[in-house]
Scaffold this motif. Structure first.
Motif, PDB file in Angstrom:
ATOM      1  N   VAL A  17       0.849  -1.187   0.000  1.00 17.21           N
ATOM      2  CA  VAL A  17       0.000   0.000   0.000  1.00 17.21           C
ATOM      3  C   VAL A  17       0.891   1.246   0.000  1.00 17.21           C
ATOM      4  O   VAL A  17       2.103   1.158   0.163  1.00 17.21           O
ATOM      5  CB  VAL A  17      -0.936   0.043   1.247  1.00 17.21           C
ATOM      6  CG1 VAL A  17      -1.861  -1.167   1.268  1.00 17.21           C
ATOM      7  CG2 VAL A  17      -0.122   0.113   2.542  1.00 17.21           C
ATOM      8  N   SER A  18       0.265   2.405  -0.176  1.00  9.63           N
ATOM      9  CA  SER A  18       1.026   3.652  -0.123  1.00  9.63           C
ATOM     10  C   SER A  18       1.342   4.013   1.330  1.00  9.63           C
ATOM     11  O   SER A  18       0.709   3.515   2.260  1.00  9.63           O
ATOM     12  CB  SER A  18       0.227   4.790  -0.759  1.00  9.63           C
ATOM     13  OG  SER A  18      -0.924   5.079   0.027  1.00  9.63           O
ATOM     14  N   VAL A  19       2.311   4.906   1.516  1.00  7.48           N
ATOM     15  CA  VAL A  19       2.675   5.350   2.865  1.00  7.48           C
ATOM     16  C   VAL A  19       1.487   6.056   3.531  1.00  7.48           C
ATOM     17  O   VAL A  19       1.231   5.883   4.715  1.00  7.48           O
ATOM     18  CB  VAL A  19       3.901   6.292   2.816  1.00  7.48           C
ATOM     19  CG1 VAL A  19       4.184   6.891   4.196  1.00  7.48           C
ATOM     20  CG2 VAL A  19       5.129   5.532   2.319  1.00  7.48           C
ATOM     21  N   SER A  20       0.733   6.838   2.773  1.00  7.64           N
ATOM     22  CA  SER A  20      -0.412   7.544   3.358  1.00  7.64           C
ATOM     23  C   SER A  20      -1.477   6.556   3.821  1.00  7.64           C
ATOM     24  O   SER A  20      -2.110   6.753   4.868  1.00  7.64           O
ATOM     25  CB  SER A  20      -1.002   8.527   2.346  1.00  7.64           C
ATOM     26  OG  SER A  20      -1.440   7.848   1.178  1.00  7.64           O
ATOM     27  N   THR A  21      -1.681   5.473   3.075  1.00  8.28           N
ATOM     28  CA  THR A  21      -2.645   4.459   3.499  1.00  8.28           C
ATOM     29  C   THR A  21      -2.168   3.757   4.757  1.00  8.28           C
ATOM     30  O   THR A  21      -2.952   3.496   5.678  1.00  8.28           O
ATOM     31  CB  THR A  21      -2.862   3.433   2.373  1.00  8.28           C
ATOM     32  OG1 THR A  21      -3.405   4.092   1.223  1.00  8.28           O
ATOM     33  CG2 THR A  21      -3.826   2.336   2.816  1.00  8.28           C
ATOM     34  N   ALA A  22      -0.879   3.469   4.829  1.00 11.97           N
ATOM     35  CA  ALA A  22      -0.323   2.841   6.025  1.00 11.97           C
ATOM     36  C   ALA A  22      -0.483   3.751   7.234  1.00 11.97           C
ATOM     37  O   ALA A  22      -0.790   3.305   8.343  1.00 11.97           O
ATOM     38  CB  ALA A  22       1.151   2.505   5.806  1.00 11.97           C
ATOM     39  N   SER A  23      -0.318   5.042   7.013  1.00  7.79           N
ATOM     40  CA  SER A  23      -0.491   5.998   8.103  1.00  7.79           C
ATOM     41  C   SER A  23      -1.918   5.992   8.619  1.00  7.79           C
ATOM     42  O   SER A  23      -2.163   6.046   9.827  1.00  7.79           O
ATOM     43  CB  SER A  23      -0.097   7.395   7.625  1.00  7.79           C
ATOM     44  OG  SER A  23      -0.291   8.345   8.646  1.00  7.79           O
ATOM     45  N   LEU A  24      -2.886   5.924   7.716  1.00  2.41           N
ATOM     46  CA  LEU A  24      -4.288   5.867   8.123  1.00  2.41           C
ATOM     47  C   LEU A  24      -4.580   4.620   8.938  1.00  2.41           C
ATOM     48  O   LEU A  24      -5.396   4.642   9.864  1.00  2.41           O
ATOM     49  CB  LEU A  24      -5.191   5.901   6.892  1.00  2.41           C
ATOM     50  CG  LEU A  24      -5.303   7.233   6.142  1.00  2.41           C
ATOM     51  CD1 LEU A  24      -6.116   7.044   4.864  1.00  2.41           C
ATOM     52  CD2 LEU A  24      -5.947   8.287   7.033  1.00  2.41           C
ATOM     53  N   ALA A  25      -3.900   3.526   8.623  1.00  2.00           N
ATOM     54  CA  ALA A  25      -4.120   2.292   9.368  1.00  2.00           C
ATOM     55  C   ALA A  25      -3.738   2.459  10.832  1.00  2.00           C
ATOM     56  O   ALA A  25      -4.388   1.915  11.726  1.00  2.00           O
ATOM     57  CB  ALA A  25      -3.324   1.156   8.741  1.00  2.00           C
ATOM     58  N   PHE A  26      -2.692   3.222  11.078  1.00  2.00           N
ATOM     59  CA  PHE A  26      -2.248   3.436  12.461  1.00  2.00           C
ATOM     60  C   PHE A  26      -3.044   4.520  13.180  1.00  2.00           C
ATOM     61  O   PHE A  26      -3.108   4.537  14.400  1.00  2.00           O
ATOM     62  CB  PHE A  26      -0.761   3.796  12.484  1.00  2.00           C
ATOM     63  CG  PHE A  26       0.138   2.612  12.327  1.00  2.00           C
ATOM     64  CD1 PHE A  26       0.402   1.787  13.405  1.00  2.00           C
ATOM     65  CD2 PHE A  26       0.705   2.307  11.097  1.00  2.00           C
ATOM     66  CE1 PHE A  26       1.231   0.678  13.264  1.00  2.00           C
ATOM     67  CE2 PHE A  26       1.526   1.203  10.948  1.00  2.00           C
ATOM     68  CZ  PHE A  26       1.794   0.378  12.033  1.00  2.00           C
ATOM     69  N   SER A  27      -3.646   5.409  12.415  1.00  2.00           N
ATOM     70  CA  SER A  27      -4.372   6.509  13.055  1.00  2.00           C
ATOM     71  C   SER A  27      -5.676   6.049  13.682  1.00  2.00           C
ATOM     72  O   SER A  27      -6.218   6.715  14.568  1.00  2.00           O
ATOM     73  CB  SER A  27      -4.662   7.614  12.032  1.00  2.00           C
ATOM     74  OG  SER A  27      -5.678   7.202  11.122  1.00  2.00           O
ATOM     75  N   GLY A  28      -6.187   4.898  13.222  1.00  2.00           N
ATOM     76  CA  GLY A  28      -7.439   4.399  13.768  1.00  2.00           C
ATOM     77  C   GLY A  28      -8.665   5.065  13.181  1.00  2.00           C
ATOM     78  O   GLY A  28      -9.778   4.846  13.636  1.00  2.00           O
ATOM     79  N   SER A  29      -8.490   5.949  12.208  1.00  2.00           N
ATOM     80  CA  SER A  29      -9.622   6.625  11.582  1.00  2.00           C
ATOM     81  C   SER A  29      -9.289   6.872  10.122  1.00  2.00           C
ATOM     82  O   SER A  29      -8.178   6.630   9.668  1.00  2.00           O
ATOM     83  CB  SER A  29      -9.892   7.957  12.300  1.00  2.00           C
ATOM     84  OG  SER A  29      -8.766   8.807  12.207  1.00  2.00           O
ATOM     85  N   GLY A  30     -10.273   7.353   9.389  1.00  2.00           N
ATOM     86  CA  GLY A  30     -10.027   7.681   7.994  1.00  2.00           C
ATOM     87  C   GLY A  30     -10.586   6.628   7.055  1.00  2.00           C
ATOM     88  O   GLY A  30     -10.951   5.522   7.465  1.00  2.00           O
ATOM     89  N   PRO A  31     -10.633   6.966   5.761  1.00  2.00           N
ATOM     90  CA  PRO A  31     -11.223   6.075   4.760  1.00  2.00           C
ATOM     91  C   PRO A  31     -10.277   4.940   4.379  1.00  2.00           C
ATOM     92  O   PRO A  31      -9.498   5.041   3.416  1.00  2.00           O
ATOM     93  CB  PRO A  31     -11.473   7.019   3.573  1.00  2.00           C
ATOM     94  CG  PRO A  31     -10.396   8.059   3.707  1.00  2.00           C
ATOM     95  CD  PRO A  31     -10.169   8.242   5.180  1.00  2.00           C
ATOM     96  N   ILE A  32     -10.334   3.847   5.132  1.00  2.00           N
ATOM     97  CA  ILE A  32      -9.506   2.681   4.835  1.00  2.00           C
ATOM     98  C   ILE A  32     -10.296   1.427   5.168  1.00  2.00           C
ATOM     99  O   ILE A  32     -10.977   1.355   6.202  1.00  2.00           O
ATOM    100  CB  ILE A  32      -8.178   2.738   5.629  1.00  2.00           C
ATOM    101  CG1 ILE A  32      -7.314   1.502   5.311  1.00  2.00           C
ATOM    102  CG2 ILE A  32      -8.418   2.891   7.116  1.00  2.00           C
ATOM    103  CD1 ILE A  32      -5.932   1.576   5.934  1.00  2.00           C
ATOM    104  N   ALA A  33     -10.242   0.453   4.285  1.00  3.46           N
ATOM    105  CA  ALA A  33     -10.989  -0.786   4.486  1.00  3.46           C
ATOM    106  C   ALA A  33     -10.392  -1.586   5.627  1.00  3.46           C
ATOM    107  O   ALA A  33      -9.178  -1.565   5.870  1.00  3.46           O
ATOM    108  CB  ALA A  33     -10.965  -1.616   3.197  1.00  3.46           C
ATOM    109  N   ASP A  34     -11.268  -2.325   6.333  1.00  6.37           N
ATOM    110  CA  ASP A  34     -10.802  -3.130   7.462  1.00  6.37           C
ATOM    111  C   ASP A  34      -9.749  -4.141   7.024  1.00  6.37           C
ATOM    112  O   ASP A  34      -8.767  -4.377   7.738  1.00  6.37           O
ATOM    113  CB  ASP A  34     -11.986  -3.862   8.108  1.00  6.37           C
ATOM    114  CG  ASP A  34     -12.920  -2.896   8.838  1.00  6.37           C
ATOM    115  OD1 ASP A  34     -12.487  -1.762   9.127  1.00  6.37           O
ATOM    116  OD2 ASP A  34     -14.071  -3.293   9.115  1.00  6.37           O
ATOM    117  N   ALA A  35      -9.951  -4.736   5.842  1.00  4.91           N
ATOM    118  CA  ALA A  35      -8.998  -5.743   5.372  1.00  4.91           C
ATOM    119  C   ALA A  35      -7.626  -5.117   5.111  1.00  4.91           C
ATOM    120  O   ALA A  35      -6.586  -5.711   5.412  1.00  4.91           O
ATOM    121  CB  ALA A  35      -9.533  -6.407   4.099  1.00  4.91           C
TER     122      ALA A  35
END
Length: 355
Positions: A17-35
Motif C-alpha cells: 500500500v502507499s505510505v499515506s494508506t499505512a499511516s491511516l491504518a495506524f491513526s485508527g480513523s479515515g477512509p480505509i478498508a478493514d482488510a
C-alpha cells in the motif's frame, strides 16, 4: 531488518500500500478498508514496527499533547500538602481521557532563585495551568503571555485573556470568622499563608500587611477583617505546612495576652496550632479555639476534628481540566467560582470564662 530501523515506508511496501494508506491504518480513523488495515498491521508486526513516531505525529497536529502545570512552590513542599495532591488528582483524572499528559513545573525553592523556571520558557505545552493564582503583574503569567500560551489561572484574579477557576474562599472565611465571633471570642489571632515570594515568618506589622501580593493570602485575610475582626496578631508563615502552624501556635499561645481563638488559612496550619496547644498544656477548645480552611480528613489529629471551611478539591481539579479542554477547543470559558461549606468540628467552643 531490525525494529529500530524499520520505517512506515517499509511497512507500506511490505503490505503493498502507499505510505499515506499505512499511516491511516495506524491513526485508527479515515477512509480505509478493514482488510487493508489488518494487512498493514500484520506487516508491522512481522517487521517489528511499533508505530509512527509520537513526536512526529504531534508536530503534524501542531500540538504537544502536554499541559504545563506551574506549581508555584517547590515540589518537596507541594506534595506534602493534601490540597495540592487532591486537586492534581482531579485535574489528571479529567485530562487523561482527553489524551493529555501533564508536565509539572516547580516554583522556586527559596527567594534567591528566579521566579520563572527556565523550563517555562522552552517546554512544549498546549495549555498552561498556573496553580494558586498570583498577581496581575506575576512574572510567570507575563512569560506565558509572551509565549502566547493559553492559560488557566487557579485562585487568581480573573483577567480577560485567561481562564479562571477558583473558590469562594473570601466568603468562606467570613462565615468561619462569624462562627468564632458567635462563640463570644474577641481576642482573635490569625495565621496566614505566605504574603509573597519572600516567605517571611512572624508577626506582620502594618507595612508588611500593606504589601501582601499573593491573592489567596490577601483574599482570606480580607475575609477575617470583613467579618468585623481586627486580629490581635497576624502571623505570616513561609509555607502551609504543619510545622509552620506549630511554630505560629507556640509563638501566639506563649504571649501574655494570648488569643482565645486562632483562625488559620489552611487546615495544615490549624493542625499545627492544635499540636502546639497540646505541647503547651492547653486544652482545645476549652482554653483556645482553633479553626482552619480546606476540609481535610486528618485522622492523625484525633480525637480532635478541625472546625474548617471545606472546599471541593477533586471538583476544583476537574473544573481546571474542563477549562483546559475549552481552551484547546478555541474557547475561553467564563470564570468559575466553586462554593465552599463551613464544617463545625470539635476545635471551636465558647470563649474561656474570665478571658
Amino acid at each position: 531488518m531490525s525494529a529500530q530501523r524499520t520505517t512506515l515506508a517499509d511497512v507500506a511496501a511490505s503490505a503493498g500500500v502507499s505510505v499515506s494508506t499505512a499511516s491511516l491504518a495506524f491513526s485508527g480513523s479515515g477512509p480505509i478498508a478493514d482488510a487493508t488495515r489488518s494487512r498493514v498491521l500484520a506487516a508491522a508486526r512481522a517487521l517489528g514496527y511499533a508505530g509512527p513516531n509520537p513526536l512526529g505525529r504531534q508536530l503534524r497536529r501542531g500540538r504537544s499533547g502536554i499541559v504545563g502545570v506551574i506549581m508555584g512552590d517547590a515540589l518537596r513542599r507541594a506534595f506534602r500538602d493534601p490540597v495540592a495532591v487532591q486537586v492534581l488528582d482531579g485535574l489528571t483524572g479529567t485530562l487523561g481521557p482527553l489524551g493529555l499528559g501533564v508536565l509539572l513545573i516547580p516554583g522556586p525553592d527559596d527567594p534567591s532563585q528566579p521566579a520563572v523556571d527556565p523550563l517555562l520558557e522552552s517546554a512544549a505545552m498546549d495549555v498552561a495551568v498556573q496553580m494558586w493564582g498570583g498577581t496581575t503583574d506575576d512574572p510567570v503569567l507575563e512569560m506565558l503571555r509572551r509565549r502566547g500560551t493559553p492559560t488557566v489561572l487557579v485562585e487568581g484574579t480573573p483577567q480577560p485573556d485567561v481562564a479562571a477557576v477558583g473558590i469562594d474562599d473570601h466568603g468562606g472565611m467570613i462565615e468561619l470568622t462569624q462562627h468564632v465571633l458567635g462563640l463570644g471570642h474577641t481576642r482573635i489571632a490569625t495565621v496566614t499563608m505566605p504574603f509573597d515570594r519572600d516567605r517571611s515568618e512572624g508577626a506582620a506589622d502594618p507595612v508588611r500587611l500593606a504589601g501582601i501580593s499573593w491573592e489567596i493570602t490577601r483574599r482570606r485575610l480580607a475575609g477575617v477583617t470583613d467579618a468585623g475582626v481586627t486580629p490581635t496578631v497576624v502571623w505570616e508563615t513561609p509555607a502551609s505546612l504543619v510545622e509552620n502552624g506549630a511554630a505560629a501556635g507556640r509563638a501566639l499561645l506563649s504571649r501574655p495576652d494570648r488569643p482565645t481563638a486562632i483562625v488559620c488559612q489552611s487546615d495544615l496550619l490549624a493542625s499545627g496550632v492544635v499540636l502546639a496547644a497540646r505541647e503547651l498544656g492547653l486544652r482545645v477548645p476549652q482554653d483556645v479555639s482553633v479553626a482552619g480552611f480546606d476540609g481535610l480528613d486528618l485522622p492523625w489529629l484525633a480525637p480532635d476534628v478541625l472546625t474548617s471551611v471545606a472546599q471541593p478539591l477533586a471538583e476544583k481539579g476537574a473544573a481546571i481540566g474542563e477549562a483546559v479542554a475549552e481552551l484547546l477547543a478555541g474557547r475561553t470559558p467564563e470564570p468559575r467560582v466553586l462554593p465552599v461549606q463551613l464544617r463545625i468540628g470539635t476545635t471551636t467552643g465558647p470563649v474561656p470564662p474570665g478571658a
